[in-house]
Design an enzyme around this catalytic site. Structure first.
Site, PDB file in Angstrom:
ATOM      1  N   TYR A 253     -26.100  34.267 -40.898  1.00  0.00           N
ATOM      2  CA  TYR A 253     -24.733  34.094 -40.385  1.00  0.00           C
ATOM      3  C   TYR A 253     -24.582  32.650 -39.925  1.00  0.00           C
ATOM      4  CZ  TYR A 253     -20.675  34.565 -37.243  1.00  0.00           C
ATOM      5  OH  TYR A 253     -19.453  34.400 -36.626  1.00  0.00           O
TER       6      TYR A 253
ATOM      7  N   ASP B 130     -29.322  25.382 -40.449  1.00  0.00           N
ATOM      8  CA  ASP B 130     -28.418  25.823 -39.376  1.00  0.00           C
ATOM      9  C   ASP B 130     -29.288  26.193 -38.175  1.00  0.00           C
ATOM     10  OD1 ASP B 130     -25.791  28.353 -39.033  1.00  0.00           O
ATOM     11  OD2 ASP B 130     -26.770  27.021 -37.601  1.00  0.00           O
TER      12      ASP B 130
ATOM     13  N   LYS C 185     -24.809  26.366 -28.914  1.00  0.00           N
ATOM     14  CA  LYS C 185     -25.470  27.137 -27.869  1.00  0.00           C
ATOM     15  C   LYS C 185     -26.167  26.275 -26.807  1.00  0.00           C
ATOM     16  CE  LYS C 185     -25.861  30.953 -31.142  1.00  0.00           C
ATOM     17  NZ  LYS C 185     -25.078  32.078 -30.624  1.00  0.00           N
TER      18      LYS C 185
HETATM   19  P1  KE4 Z   1     -20.305  30.020 -32.815  1.00  0.00           P
HETATM   20  O1  KE4 Z   1     -19.071  29.649 -33.621  1.00  0.00           O
HETATM   21  O2  KE4 Z   1     -20.318  31.492 -32.440  1.00  0.00           O
HETATM   22  O3  KE4 Z   1     -20.534  29.090 -31.623  1.00  0.00           O
HETATM   23  O4  KE4 Z   1     -21.580  29.755 -33.752  1.00  0.00           O
HETATM   24  C1  KE4 Z   1     -21.641  30.393 -35.013  1.00  0.00           C
HETATM   25  C2  KE4 Z   1     -23.104  30.487 -35.438  1.00  0.00           C
HETATM   26  C3  KE4 Z   1     -23.565  29.622 -36.413  1.00  0.00           C
HETATM   27  N1  KE4 Z   1     -24.858  29.650 -36.810  1.00  0.00           N
HETATM   28  C4  KE4 Z   1     -25.736  30.526 -36.262  1.00  0.00           C
HETATM   29  C5  KE4 Z   1     -27.151  30.535 -36.739  1.00  0.00           C
HETATM   30  C6  KE4 Z   1     -25.316  31.433 -35.252  1.00  0.00           C
HETATM   31  O5  KE4 Z   1     -26.200  32.309 -34.714  1.00  0.00           O
HETATM   32  C7  KE4 Z   1     -23.970  31.411 -34.830  1.00  0.00           C
HETATM   33  C8  KE4 Z   1     -23.420  32.375 -33.790  1.00  0.00           C
HETATM   34  N2  KE4 Z   1     -24.312  33.380 -33.324  1.00  0.00           N
HETATM   35  C9  KE4 Z   1     -23.704  34.604 -32.875  1.00  0.00           C
HETATM   36  C10 KE4 Z   1     -24.811  35.512 -32.335  1.00  0.00           C
HETATM   37  N3  KE4 Z   1     -25.715  35.875 -33.320  1.00  0.00           N
HETATM   38  C11 KE4 Z   1     -22.641  34.385 -31.863  1.00  0.00           C
HETATM   39  C12 KE4 Z   1     -22.221  35.618 -31.091  1.00  0.00           C
HETATM   40  C13 KE4 Z   1     -20.814  36.010 -31.438  1.00  0.00           C
HETATM   41  O6  KE4 Z   1     -20.449  35.968 -32.648  1.00  0.00           O
HETATM   42  O7  KE4 Z   1     -20.092  36.402 -30.491  1.00  0.00           O
END
Ligand code: KE4
Length: 433
Positions: A144, A238, A266
């Site tokens: 993801y 990523d 994060k």
């Molecule tokens: P954000 O747009 O949520 O800040 O980041 C997206 C993203 C991109 N790449 C990786 C590897 C990620 O894990 C994420 C976001 N992670 C999720 C939790 N697995 C965010 C939690 C959510 O979607 O509320």
């Protein structure tokens, strides 16, 4: 535990916010029940509006490596906020955080800040397409990378490598430029390069955290590097989740493969909205205003967020020994879970990378999304709910990753393991194991 106030709050929230949440995973759809509405956090604990407390192993999905209300990060935010919240003009704080990242990541010569991991990935993909003049990208089933259109893609029919939209609203015209490969499977990546000679980049979570915790094999990453070099494509790591979580230098600190571009999020915001992408000078030079690839943002590099990120990153940099502690604690927790599962006669495999941990209630190691799917089962759902009722806040999906922090000490881990033992025993007895 009583959850009356959260139940009422959730009903009220759903009147005004789709699903009652601002990010779908928070709705607890995959585990059922009402998500606790949080009033505050303090150190290792979350406190919900019914007064229940939880040991927090989610930490806002990764950012809070120092736990809640860390005094140094809080001080940095308050001091900076008193000087103004945002200027839409350059500040030295952005340069300072960019320098910290460049100094830690040898694959990064320059960095651009944005407001989320999604934005970082979306921008890095556009940069890769602009820098190579190519339109196609390769991603992996189970990884993801945020919710930008090109990445909301599911495997197409049969052996087809070209993706189809995984969400309404994403044009098929767009996702036909996204090719799907299997994680830890180089042959599937070779098939993508055979299917398209216009691949701009391959994007991968070098330690996947969104199908549960599934690290890439180092030889797989080497193979990606070789294939990208052979075909003139860029390799994007990523590290939104693994950055500063797997090691001080993210996944790149654990393997010797170097990407062309890296995305962050994060931890680099310390709990405030920060994403970033960076890479080799000649690629980053393509980015506006230096180069032609456009990318922008009103609150990008926001001083308050930069101050929180700087406080967080600088604390980690000045205490590199923390990562040995993180790893020891994560291993203590997962060992405890394995012993509890063995005593209860339940199948369990676990994984640890630095401060990240994952577990699957299956009996075979998980190497890809097919394997991860076996962990999404009734045992996980029962385990999550019962641990929550015992005051242990675990990720509400088997496709997520858990985190330890500086404020979750061995005593709290042992307390968590004791609860896990009791819960796994209950589940096993009810299942007649
Ligand atoms: P954000 O747009 O949520 O800040 O980041 C997206 C993203 C991109 N790449 C990786 C590897 C990620 O894990 C994420 C976001 N992670 C999720 C939790 N697995 C965010 C939690 C959510 O979607 O509320």
């Amino acid at each position: 535990m009583v959850h009356d106030k959260s139940i009422a709050a959730f009903a009220e929230a759903q009147r005004y916010i789709p699903g009652g949440v601002d990010s779908p995973v928070r709705a607890f759809k995959s585990v059922g029940g009402t998500p606790p509405f949080i009033d505050r956090g303090e150190g290792p604990y979350l406190y919900d509006i019914d007064g229940n407390s939880y040991i927090d192993y989610v930490q806002s999905w990764g950012p809070l490596i120092f736990g809640h209300c860390d005094p140094d990060i809080e001080e940095a935010v308050i001091t900076t906020a008193k000087k103004g919240l945002s200027f839409g003009a350059p500040t030295v704080l952005e340069t300072e955080l960019a320098r910290e990242i460049v100094e830690l990541f040898e694959s990064v010569d320059k960095v651009r800040f944005v407001n989320s991991g999604t934005e970082a990935v979306m921008s890095a993909i556009r940069l890769a397409r602009g820098a190579t003049g190519r339109d196609d990208i390769v991603k992996f089933v189970g990884c993801y990378h945020g919710h930008s259109d090109s990445l909301l893609v599911q495997a197409g029919s049969g052996a087809a490598t070209f993706g189809t939209p995984s969400s309404p609203g994403v044009p098929a015209d767009l996702t036909r430029h996204t090719l799907l490969a299997e994680y830890n499977d180089l042959e599937s990546v070779r098939r993508c390069f055979e299917a398209s000679d216009g691949i701009a980049c391959v994007i991968v979570e070098p330690i996947a955290g969104n199908m549960g915790l599934v690290p890439a094999k180092e030889e797989f990453l080497f193979g990606l590097r070789e294939l990208c070099d052979a075909h003139g494509a860029l390799l994007i790591f990523d590290e939104v989740m693994s950055g500063f979580r797997a090691s001080l230098r993210g996944a790149q600190g654990l393997v010797s493969v170097r990407p062309d571009l890296v995305t962050f999020g994060k931890v680099i915001g310390g709990g405030m909205p920060v994403g970033a992408f960076g890479g080799r000078s000649e690629v980053m030079a393509q980015l506006s205003p230096e180069g032609p690839v456009y990318q922008a943002g009103t609150l990008s590099g926001n001083p308050v967020a930069m101050a929180a990120g700087l406080a967080s990153v600088r604390k980690l940099k000045s205490h590199p020994d923390l990562y040995a502690t993180f790893e020891a604690r994560a291993r203590r927790l997962m060992e405890g879970f394995r012993e509890a599962a063995a005593a209860a006669g339940l199948p369990l495999v676990t994984e640890v990378r630095g401060s990240m941990f994952g577990f699957f209630f299956t009996d075979e190691p998980v190497r890809d999304f097919e394997g991860a799917k076996r962990g999404d089962n009734p045992i996980f759902k029962a385990f999550h709910r019962r641990m929550l009722e015992r005051g242990v806040y675990l990720a509400c999906s088997s496709y997520e990753t858990g985190f330890v922090s500086t404020v979750i000490d061995d005593a709290l881990i042992d307390e968590t393991v004791a609860h896990a033992g009791a819960v796994m025993g209950e589940i096993a007895r009810e299942r007649g194991a």
